[in-house]
Enzyme design. Structure first.
Site, mmCIF file in Angstrom:
data_model
loop_
_atom_site.group_PDB
_atom_site.id
_atom_site.type_symbol
_atom_site.label_atom_id
_atom_site.label_comp_id
_atom_site.label_asym_id
_atom_site.label_seq_id
_atom_site.Cartn_x
_atom_site.Cartn_y
_atom_site.Cartn_z
ATOM 1 N N GLU A 189 -25.075 -5.203 -36.533
ATOM 2 C CA GLU A 189 -24.399 -5.416 -37.816
ATOM 3 C C GLU A 189 -24.596 -4.268 -38.802
ATOM 4 O OE1 GLU A 189 -25.541 -9.263 -39.338
ATOM 5 O OE2 GLU A 189 -24.545 -10.299 -37.698
ATOM 6 N N GLU A 245 -23.743 -13.194 -31.164
ATOM 7 C CA GLU A 245 -24.388 -14.211 -32.007
ATOM 8 C C GLU A 245 -23.344 -15.204 -32.479
ATOM 9 O OE1 GLU A 245 -26.724 -12.962 -35.433
ATOM 10 O OE2 GLU A 245 -27.473 -11.231 -34.311
#
Ligand code: GAL
Length: 420
Positions: free
Chosen positions: A154, A323
């Site tokens: 991220e 995720e």
């Protein structure tokens, strides 16, 4: 019944700082100790000591993949100082996973960095990439036998939280610096790709929130598109184009590649027009798409996982859901969450999108950054005083899905969406 391909990975995800415990050499630890961060990770889940039990548990439950991160600051606690013991421990973890038939998916950087590296300016200074290179070289040695390696977790969340809202280390609120950091992360990715590609499938993990306009007024629609580009796509586009469009101009970055894209998907945000082009980063309002909100305050929007896959497919690369998960104490809701998201992953597969795996966040309850230990994302409950692991019902239900590569009709009838 939903049938998944035999090669499909059904795993869980974690990150080093959130589960290992005693990560004393990174920036987070430092700010936890000085009180700038509200909670201390301490022993976290004590995974550094309990790794054997944890991997055994994964195997017993039937998960065939595991995403985790290695901690740069463990391998290099001080500048130029290499920790052999940490290297060997990670080696053991990898070998155990392989032995048990659990496919590792390893991330090199999941938010934390060595304190000494951050003291030199971290990723803000391009000349510091030589330290990253040294780490990646070691990782190449360490990860022998692993196939899937992601460089960054991220990157835009890292940039936003560290340099825009500055709620996270290094607490440097500077829009100019923020986009500079993003451009240097692209350079670091390219560097790692060159070192690792050939021996590994090298990917990047990108959080793809669904970004919606707050109304159908043209101004809001435009603002949402802009935020979507700035947060979701400019970074990924630059991997190939070598031109990173930040908020204040374009940075020249290396033309590089990825072998896969990891998608982290949780929820959706809403954007209203504002004079401030960075409003999304400073003040993204969570979209109100479900009556019930998770313990993070997030709406549940299962269709978003399909939308994220469809959008990321523009790059023509294999995709993994690296995720997806829910913070709740209501484990029945967790089961529903998983099944409804898997329904949409399956829809994407059946339409030909190249999705190769799904990793539930998280394997165990863990240290949720600036939120501390309160949010419970785990399939497995952790007792933070004894470190006892107690698999929740969802851990078994997900295990059955993983083993059979199927979501059975009974589960769909009880927890699934009647219509997609
Ligand atoms: C992601 C992050 C994880 C985890 C999760 C749940 O953004 O990669 O470390 O904290 O969110 O909030």
């Amino acid at each position: 019944m939903l049938v998944f391909p035999n090669s499909f990975l059904f795993g869980t995800a974690t990150s080093s700082h959130q589960i290992e415990g005693d990560n004393r050499w990174n920036d987070w630890w430092y700010y936890e100790e000085t009180g700038k961060l509200p909670y201390k990770s301490g022993k976290a889940c004590n995974h550094w000591e309990l790794y054997k039990e944890d991997i055994e548990l994964m195997a017993q439950l039937g998960y065939n993949a595991y995403r985790f991160s290695i901690e740069w600051s463990r391998l290099f606690p001080e500048e130029g100082k290499f920790n052999e013991e940490a290297f060997n421990r990670y080696r053991e973890i990898i070998e155990l996973l392989l032995e048990k038939g659990i496919t590792p998916n390893v991330t090199l950087h999941h938010f934390t960095s060595p304190l000494w590296f951050m003291k030199k300016g971290g990723f803000l200074r391009e000349e510091n990439l030589k330290y990253w290179e040294q780490y990646v070289d070691k990782a190449a040695e360490l990860l022998k036998g692993v196939k899937l390696v992601a460089t960054f977790n991220e990157p835009m969340v890292y940039v936003m939280m560290g340099y825009l809202t500055a709620y996270w280390p290094p607490f440097l609120k500077s829009p100019f610096k923020a986009f500079k950091v993003a451009s240097n992360l692209l350079k670091a990715h390219a560097m790692a790709y060159d070192i690792l590609h050939g021996n590994f499938d090298v990917g990047i993990v990108k959080n793809i929130p669904i970004i919606l306009p707050a109304s159908n007024r043209e101004k809001d629609v435009k603002a949402a598109q802009k935020a979507d580009s700035l947060f979701n796509w400019n970074f990924l586009d630059a991997i190939w184009s070598g031109k990173y469009k930040g908020a204040f101009g374009t940075y020249k970055t290396p033309e590089s590649d990825v072998d896969f894209i990891g998608i982290n998907y949780y929820t959706a945000s809403e954007i209203k027009h504002s004079w401030n082009p960075l409003k999304f980063f400073f003040d993204a309002k969570l979209a109100d798409l479900s009556e019930r909100k998770t313990d993070m305050g997030w709406s549940v929007y299962p269709r978003g996982i399909y939308e994220a896959i469809a959008k990321v497919s523009r790059y023509g690369k294999p995709m993994y859901i690296t995720e997806n998960g829910i913070a709740t104490l209501d484990d029945e809701w967790r089961i529903e969450f998983i099944i409804q998201h898997l329904q949409y992953v399956h829809k994407a597969l059946s339409e030909g999108f190249d999705v190769r795996g799904y990793f539930y966040w998280s394997f165990v309850d863990n240290f949720e950054w600036a939120e501390g230990f309160r949010p419970r994302f785990g399939l497995i409950e952790v007792d933070y005083t004894t470190f006892e692991r107690r698999p929740r019902k969802s851990a078994y239900v997900y295990g059955e899905i993983a083993r059979e590569k199927k979501v059975k009709d009974e589960l769909l009838a009880k927890y699934g969406l009647p219509e997609l």
